[in-house]
Design a protein around this motif. Structure first.
Motif, PDB file in Angstrom:
ATOM      1  N   ARG A 300       0.723  -1.364  -0.242  1.00  0.00           N
ATOM      2  CA  ARG A 300       0.116  -0.100   0.141  1.00  0.00           C
ATOM      3  C   ARG A 300       0.910   1.454  -0.273  1.00  0.00           C
ATOM      4  O   ARG A 300       0.657   2.046  -0.543  1.00  0.00           O
ATOM      5  N   ARG A 301       2.189   0.974   0.313  1.00  0.00           N
ATOM      6  CA  ARG A 301       2.648   2.253   1.194  1.00  0.00           C
ATOM      7  C   ARG A 301       3.827   2.050  -0.338  1.00  0.00           C
ATOM      8  O   ARG A 301       3.640   3.934  -1.157  1.00  0.00           O
ATOM      9  N   GLY A 302       3.588   1.998  -1.825  1.00  0.00           N
ATOM     10  CA  GLY A 302       3.964   1.676  -3.217  1.00  0.00           C
ATOM     11  C   GLY A 302       5.628   1.197  -2.818  1.00  0.00           C
ATOM     12  O   GLY A 302       5.876   0.713  -4.022  1.00  0.00           O
ATOM     13  N   TYR A 303       6.081  -0.047  -2.755  1.00  0.00           N
ATOM     14  CA  TYR A 303       6.929  -1.095  -2.477  1.00  0.00           C
ATOM     15  C   TYR A 303       6.563  -2.019  -3.587  1.00  0.00           C
ATOM     16  O   TYR A 303       5.578  -2.255  -3.600  1.00  0.00           O
ATOM     17  N   THR A 304       6.839  -2.182  -4.309  1.00  0.00           N
ATOM     18  CA  THR A 304       7.217  -3.449  -5.576  1.00  0.00           C
ATOM     19  C   THR A 304       7.680  -4.585  -5.348  1.00  0.00           C
ATOM     20  O   THR A 304       9.010  -4.949  -4.122  1.00  0.00           O
ATOM     21  N   PRO A 305       7.131  -5.887  -5.197  1.00  0.00           N
ATOM     22  CA  PRO A 305       7.691  -6.764  -5.124  1.00  0.00           C
ATOM     23  C   PRO A 305       9.463  -7.077  -5.381  1.00  0.00           C
ATOM     24  O   PRO A 305       9.712  -7.818  -4.782  1.00  0.00           O
ATOM     25  N   SER A 306       9.501  -6.320  -6.856  1.00  0.00           N
ATOM     26  CA  SER A 306      11.049  -6.382  -6.564  1.00  0.00           C
ATOM     27  C   SER A 306      12.057  -6.067  -5.756  1.00  0.00           C
ATOM     28  O   SER A 306      13.066  -6.740  -5.667  1.00  0.00           O
ATOM     29  N   SER A 307      11.813  -4.806  -5.552  1.00  0.00           N
ATOM     30  CA  SER A 307      12.328  -4.308  -4.380  1.00  0.00           C
ATOM     31  C   SER A 307      12.698  -5.031  -2.953  1.00  0.00           C
ATOM     32  O   SER A 307      13.808  -5.398  -2.836  1.00  0.00           O
ATOM     33  N   ILE A 308      11.645  -5.803  -2.885  1.00  0.00           N
ATOM     34  CA  ILE A 308      11.509  -6.340  -1.385  1.00  0.00           C
ATOM     35  C   ILE A 308      11.732  -7.817  -1.466  1.00  0.00           C
ATOM     36  O   ILE A 308      13.238  -8.562  -1.067  1.00  0.00           O
ATOM     37  N   ARG A 309      11.963  -8.524  -2.971  1.00  0.00           N
ATOM     38  CA  ARG A 309      12.912  -9.655  -3.301  1.00  0.00           C
ATOM     39  C   ARG A 309      14.392  -9.328  -3.274  1.00  0.00           C
ATOM     40  O   ARG A 309      14.819  -9.170  -2.768  1.00  0.00           O
ATOM     41  N   LYS A 310      14.908  -8.261  -4.044  1.00  0.00           N
ATOM     42  CA  LYS A 310      15.776  -7.748  -3.897  1.00  0.00           C
ATOM     43  C   LYS A 310      16.611  -7.509  -2.755  1.00  0.00           C
ATOM     44  O   LYS A 310      17.855  -7.719  -2.395  1.00  0.00           O
ATOM     45  N   PHE A 311      15.964  -6.687  -2.016  1.00  0.00           N
ATOM     46  CA  PHE A 311      16.028  -6.434  -0.825  1.00  0.00           C
ATOM     47  C   PHE A 311      16.926  -7.741   0.313  1.00  0.00           C
ATOM     48  O   PHE A 311      17.132  -8.086   1.317  1.00  0.00           O
ATOM     49  N   SER A 312      15.674  -8.773   0.225  1.00  0.00           N
ATOM     50  CA  SER A 312      16.192  -9.794   0.975  1.00  0.00           C
ATOM     51  C   SER A 312      16.736 -10.297   0.169  1.00  0.00           C
ATOM     52  O   SER A 312      17.899 -10.931   0.911  1.00  0.00           O
ATOM     53  N   GLU A 313      17.194 -10.706  -0.772  1.00  0.00           N
ATOM     54  CA  GLU A 313      18.859 -11.225  -1.615  1.00  0.00           C
ATOM     55  C   GLU A 313      19.807 -10.493  -0.505  1.00  0.00           C
ATOM     56  O   GLU A 313      20.574 -11.373  -0.117  1.00  0.00           O
ATOM     57  N   THR A 314      19.520  -8.728  -1.055  1.00  0.00           N
ATOM     58  CA  THR A 314      20.860  -8.601  -0.837  1.00  0.00           C
ATOM     59  C   THR A 314      21.110  -8.909   0.920  1.00  0.00           C
ATOM     60  O   THR A 314      22.054  -9.011   1.494  1.00  0.00           O
ATOM     61  N   ALA A 315      20.193  -8.592   1.838  1.00  0.00           N
ATOM     62  CA  ALA A 315      20.083  -8.462   3.201  1.00  0.00           C
ATOM     63  C   ALA A 315      20.529 -10.300   3.470  1.00  0.00           C
ATOM     64  O   ALA A 315      21.854 -10.296   4.083  1.00  0.00           O
ATOM     65  N   GLY A 316      20.258 -10.948   2.776  1.00  0.00           N
ATOM     66  CA  GLY A 316      21.767 -12.769   2.825  1.00  0.00           C
ATOM     67  C   GLY A 316      20.471 -13.500   3.847  1.00  0.00           C
ATOM     68  O   GLY A 316      19.860 -12.535   4.719  1.00  0.00           O
ATOM     69  N   ILE A 317      20.926 -14.117   3.991  1.00  0.00           N
ATOM     70  CA  ILE A 317      20.759 -15.625   5.152  1.00  0.00           C
ATOM     71  C   ILE A 317      21.780 -15.826   5.643  1.00  0.00           C
ATOM     72  O   ILE A 317      22.951 -15.868   5.613  1.00  0.00           O
ATOM     73  N   SER A 318      20.942 -15.437   7.542  1.00  0.00           N
ATOM     74  CA  SER A 318      22.708 -15.346   8.266  1.00  0.00           C
ATOM     75  C   SER A 318      22.511 -16.296   9.474  1.00  0.00           C
ATOM     76  O   SER A 318      21.584 -17.088   9.561  1.00  0.00           O
TER      77      SER A 318
END
Ligand code: ATP
Ligand code: MG
Length: 562
Positions: A300-318
């Motif tokens: 609702r705020r205007g985020y896109t699916p791809s921006s969230i996926r990119k974020f998850s990818e760069t933040a990584g799995i720890s």
């Protein structure tokens, strides 16, 4: 970075090792197991991107399994919202499944365990059971019911199931070891009585399985190869394996539980229970309030699916708990919108400018570039007239040399238009400026090719023509919490750190007429102000925009400093 060059995360490494040790690739199967007791949040997105990402990487199926073992808190509304959010993120599940689908199978296995002397009905209350559990440094005590005859256990378990017994009157426990070093192995509860209606099984069941009992066995039913969960389950793994030992058949896939760190984000909370409190106590307008860290709030705020996926990818799995800076999420949406969002002009705090040497009644349509970052985006026309509005803060009667906007006797360029010079102001009785009188340089139209059009002036400001300006409501957001880690303060409720000014509703904004036809969800850059989208509640007669994120990139700056 190309796919091949990226180093494997530790979960991928585990899978590669399993494949190298002879596990057939066809056996790979994953699942995402939300409990339908709230909406998904950005932390879940980490798990979704991990599991569905592995599915894509290895071309393996990923089940969506609703972990619906607690009828007290679960609802169909949440099931629907979860499905919508995963689809919106761009992932496809193989099968839609429910732990409740396995209630009969789990019950049958529990009966087998009772018959094998590996489970018993304990009639003590929960505090006695807790007391006997011992501590990490002292062993527990056996329940007085631990060694009751199998027949008695079967009869009581049947009564638990058929609803003849009160909630809390007894539980079924696994008979493992009350002196185990791992506390989870000290005769854990498998079933409790809940006389509640379940969103799928209705009133069929009066006993409901506990997470530890249900989860691994559900993984086994579905033949999940890698059951990925968050770190707090690390010490449950021994029990996960013990429960599997009771039912495992060697010709089948034996699921493996592996743990990764939860995604935590600064300046917010991420537990569904806490998010529910914010909703129920009306600190926010709902689960999809644009200030919420939920997927629906971000959408609702205007985020896109791809921006969230990119974020998850760069933040990584720890492997270890950590907090991700919210600026990283903001970086990804800015980066994307910079390329994709059309530029438009909007004035949030308008003050009138009268261009005294521009003919009265004259109107021009000026050419404006939609997006300099996108050569396919083309141009649009914006009307220009004698009266325009500019941002109040873009004008000062007097200012020092560093003020590159409009001031008396100085020039500024109007974006996509002319150079103007401020000559005088009109003020009301309170001394507030109501009009700025300017003159324009007729030859300076940007893009017209004249000498004057190339003239360099220090600043460029945005504006909208008064006759065509469209009123709009603009919702500006600040962080929902003032503290970086609102739920980390012992003895204090996280709600004490709520930012009382997290929402500012601006109802006096004016936007350029091209926005009249904007549709819900459309995203724009309001030039010099930030990225905005059209809110769900917006209508043609009452335009509403949300500010998604500002223009400046604090993340890149921080990274640069390091
Ligand atoms: P919450 O504490 O927010 O209620 P939960 O773990 O109880 O979260 P579930 O619906 O059980 O929520 O979670 C579904 C899946 O998502 C689980 O595999 C869980 O481990 C994972 N998950 C939940 N929160 C996070 C998070 N913050 N980061 C990464 N994975 C998460
Ligand atoms: Mg959970």
């Amino acid at each position: 970075m190309s796919e091949e060059k990226k180093s494997l995360n530790f979960i991928e490494q585990i899978i590669e090792d399993d494949l190298n040790n002879g596990m057939p690739k066809e056996n790979l199967r994953f699942r995402f197991p939300p409990e339908p007791n709230g909406y998904l949040h950005i932390g879940h997105a980490a798990s979704i991107c991990l599991n569905f990402g592995l599915g894509l990487k290895y071309n393996a199926p990923v089940n969506l399994r609703f972990d619906d073992t607690n009828p007290a808190k679960e609802e169909q509304e949440y099931v629907d919202a979860i499905k919508k959010d995963i689809e919106w993120l761009g992932f496809e599940w193989d099968k839609e499944l429910y732990s409740s689908d396995y209630f009969q199978q789990l019950y049958d296995w529990a009966l087998d365990m009772i018959k094998a002397g590996k489970a018993y009905v304990d009639e003590q209350n929960s505090s006695d059971i807790a007391e006997q559990k011992g501590t990490p440094t002292t062993v527990g005590k056996n329940s007085p019911y631990r060694d009751r005859p199998i027949e008695e256990n079967l009869a009581l378990f049947e009564k638990m199931k058929s609803g003849e017994l009160e909630e809390g009157s007894c539980v079924l426990r696994a008979k493992i070891d009350m002196s185990a070093t791992n506390m989870y192995m000290r005769d854990p509860v498998m079933y409790r009585i809940l006389n509640k209606s379940h969103h799928r099984t209705g009133n069929t069941w009066h006993i409901y399985p506990m997470y530890d009992w249900a989860h691994g066995e559900s993984d086994y039913v579905e033949q999940i190869s890698h059951s990925l969960c968050t770190l707090e389950f690390k010490h449950h793994r021994e029990l996960y394996d013990w429960f599997l030992d009771q039912i495992y058949q060697p010709q089948l896939v034996r699921p493996k539980q592996r743990e990764f760190a939860r995604r935590n984000l600064s300046y917010t909370v991420m537990s569904k229970r806490k998010l529910l409190e914010l909703v129920e106590e009306k600190f926010v307008a709902g689960w999809d309030d644009p200030r919420m860290p939920t997927i629906s709030g971000l959408r609702r705020r205007g985020y896109t699916p791809s921006s969230i996926r990119k974020f998850s990818e760069t933040a990584g799995i720890s492997k270890r708990d950590n907090v991700t800076d919210i600026a990283l999420l903001e970086f990804h949406i800015k980066n994307e919108l910079n390329k994709s969002a059309p530029r438009v002009m909007a004035v949030l705090d308008p003050v009138k400018v009268i261009i005294t040497n521009y003919p009265e009644g004259k109107e021009e349509l000026l050419k404006a570039e939609n997006n300099p970052e996108d050569d396919q985006a083309g141009y649009r026309e914006v009307p220009f007239s004698r009266e325009i509005y500019i941002e109040r803060e873009d004008f000062r009667e007097q200012a020092n040399k560093k003020f590159f906007r409009l001031k008396l006797d100085k020039e500024v360029r109007l974006k996509n238009a002319y150079i103007i010079k401020a000559n005088s102001v009109v003020k009301n009785e309170e001394g507030h400026i109501t009009e700025i009188h300017c003159t324009y340089d007729e030859d300076s139209l940007s893009g017209s090719g004249t000498e004057a059009s190339k003239r360099k002036v220090k600043g460029t400001i945005h504006w909208v023509a008064s006759s065509h300006a469209v009123p709009a409501e603009v919702r500006l957001y600040d962080r929902l919490f003032l503290d970086e880690a609102p739920d980390s303060h012992k003895g204090k409720d996280f709600k004490e750190f709520i930012n009382p000014n997290s929402l500012h509703i601006n109802t006096k904004a004016l936007v350029e007429p091209s926005l009249k036809t904007a549709e819900i969800g459309d995203r724009f850059q309001f030039q010099r102000l930030g990225y905005f989208n059209v809110d769900n509640d917006s209508t043609q007669n009452h335009l509403i925009f949300n500010k998604t994120v500002g223009l400046r990139d604090s993340w890149a700056k921080q990274e640069h400093k390091k």
